[in-house]
Design an enzyme around this catalytic site. Structure first.
Site, short mmCIF file in Angstrom:
data_model
loop_
_atom_site.label_atom_id
_atom_site.label_comp_id
_atom_site.label_asym_id
_atom_site.label_seq_id
_atom_site.Cartn_x
_atom_site.Cartn_y
_atom_site.Cartn_z
N GLU A 172 55.77 12.60 72.29
CA GLU A 172 55.49 11.48 73.19
C GLU A 172 55.92 10.12 72.68
OE1 GLU A 172 51.36 11.60 74.27
OE2 GLU A 172 51.59 13.45 75.38
N GLU A 351 51.86 20.42 76.34
CA GLU A 351 50.45 20.01 76.47
C GLU A 351 50.09 19.94 77.94
OE1 GLU A 351 49.26 16.32 74.55
OE2 GLU A 351 50.39 16.82 72.75
#
Ligand code: PNW
Length: 441
Positions: A172, A351
């Site tokens: 991320e 995720e």
């Protein structure tokens, strides 16, 4: 949702990987053991007002000591794979120089322990615990950090490369740049758009430099990057709202997707940034565009955007984070990636999950909302598979409750409940459901 509750892994393609995920700083604790150096999150936690409950990562889930028990827990779920991250400051306490044997040994044991239990290790090299020394020199704004990262990635790949077949460089980069240098919610807690965009570029450069390093030391393994992608929907058809949503999409998604997959930065984002746009040196975009074997997508929710900013639609279901529950967004996102990017590599959902205010009662946690969240998102994933998206795996976030960054231990994302007073782990109903979905019970 009714059909979603009957899903099992047999509804997915053969060879599809199911797993659970964690990250080093969120679970390990033992922050000053075996020579680990301080990371930016150790520093950030000690600044007043940064973490909602005033907590830190010193103990967390004590996974550094309880790893064997935790591997048994992972195996008991019946998953194929486990995604974890390596703490850079355990390998190089100041972010450069010789590797610490003790740090490498820990991840070596973890890898062997997983393989002995028949669980595939999926390694993430950077899940936000930057050595503090590198931050003191400017962090990701300093191009030297990108070179240091590539070197560190090579060290880890060299040690684990004979067993680990899957490496993600960054987790991320939106969080480690925009959320950390512009919004100020994550370490190092700055509020400066120019620095944030420079950090984004530095991170992408670090990724691009690390890819060939990993390939060189772990030949034949899968190398990729993990992005958190958040679809941005306009709140109305008014041109101002549509334009605001387009720019939000640029900052959240295209700022990372375009340089990685198209070899260019999004023009509209750079135009809106004006003098804050980063310096891109000749050759940088070629480096960043290094071919990947997979792209990891972390999906939690969408943004609904108007001229005035983002807001959750009235009456929409939300999790304990206040994030809207919007499974269709996952299908829409994946189909859009396939449509917009001709060079899209195979995708993994690295995720997906939700926080709820779980309560442990008589040895059980009845987290029916989390079960529904997982079921509907897996259903949305199947819709994307049926629409022709090349999807290879799904990792639930998270194996167990852990340090939820700016929220400390207040938010629980685990399939397994952690009683922090005793470090006892208790399978929530969602873990029991995942076991059944995977055919383990
Ligand atoms: C991700 N936001 O973080 C991370 O990869 C995990 O470590 C984390 O525990 C999980 O999602 C749940 O939050 C994010 O504010 C944190 O938009 C914040 C945001 C997005 C992702």
């Amino acid at each position: 949702a009714e059909a979603a509750s009957r899903l099992t892994r047999r509804d997915f393609p053969q060879g599809f990987t199911f797993g659970v995920a964690t990250s080093s700083f969120q679970i390990e604790g033992a922050t000053s053991e075996d020579g680990r150096g301080p990371s930016i999150w150790d520093t950030f936690c000690r600044e007043t007002g940064r973490i909602r409950d005033g907590s830190n990562g010193d103990v967390a889930c004590d996974h550094y000591h309880r790893w064997e028990e935790d591997l048994d827990l992972i195996a008991s779920l019946g998953v194929d794979a486990y995604r974890f991250s390596v703490a850079w400051p355990r390998i190089q306490p100041t972010g450069s120089g010789p590797a610490l044997t003790a740090g490498l040994d820990f991840y070596d044991r973890l890898t062997d322990g997983l393989m002995a239990r028949g669980v595939e290790p999926h390694v993430t090299l950077y899940h936000w615990d930057l050595p503090q020394t590198l931050q003191d020199a400017g962090g990701w704004v300093n191009r030297d950090t990108a070179h240091r990262f590539a070197e560190y990635a090579g060290i880890v790949a060299e040690r684990l490369g004979d067993r680990v077949r899957s490496y993600a460089t960054l987790n991320e980069p939106w969080c480690s740049s925009i959320l950390s240098y512009m919004i100020g919610e994550h370490a190092p807690g700055l509020r400066d758009r120019r620095l944030a965009l420079a950090a984004a570029h530095g991170l992408l450069l670090g990724h691009g430099l690390a890819v060939p390093e990993i390939r060189c030391h772990a030949p034949g393994s899968q190398v990729g990057i993990v992005l958190n992608l958040t679809p941005q929907t306009p709140r109305s058809e008014a041109p101002a709202d549509v334009q605001a949503a387009r720019l939000a999409d640029g900052m959240a998604n295209r700022l990372f997707l375009d340089p990685l997959l198209r070899g260019e930065y999004p023009q509209d984002v750079f135009a809106a940034a004006g003098d804050d746009a980063p310096v891109v040196e000749p050759g940088d975009l070629e480096t960043i565009g290094a071919a990947c074997d997979f792209m990891g997508v972390n999906y939690y929710s969408r943004g609904v955007v108007g001229e005035q900013g983002s807001a959750v639609p009235e009456d929409a279901p939300v999790t304990d984070m206040g994030w809207e529950v919007y499974p269709q967004g996952l299908t829409e996102l994946l189909v859009r990636l396939k449509t917009d990017y001709a060079n899209l590599p195979p995708l993994m959902i690295t995720e997906n999950g939700s926080a709820y205010a779980d309560r442990l009662e008589n040895g059980a946690v009845h987290d029916s909302e989390r079960v529904a969240y997982l079921q509907t998102h897996l259903g949305a994933l199947l819709d994307a598979v049926q629409a022709g998206v090349d999807l290879r795996g799904y990792f639930a976030w998270s194996l167990m409750d852990n340090f939820e960054w700016a929220w400390g231990y207040e938010k629980r994302f685990g399939l397994v409940y952690v009683d922090y007073a005793t470090q006892e782990r208790v399978l929530k109903d969602s873990a029991l459901w995942y076991q059944a979905f995977l055919g383990k019970r």
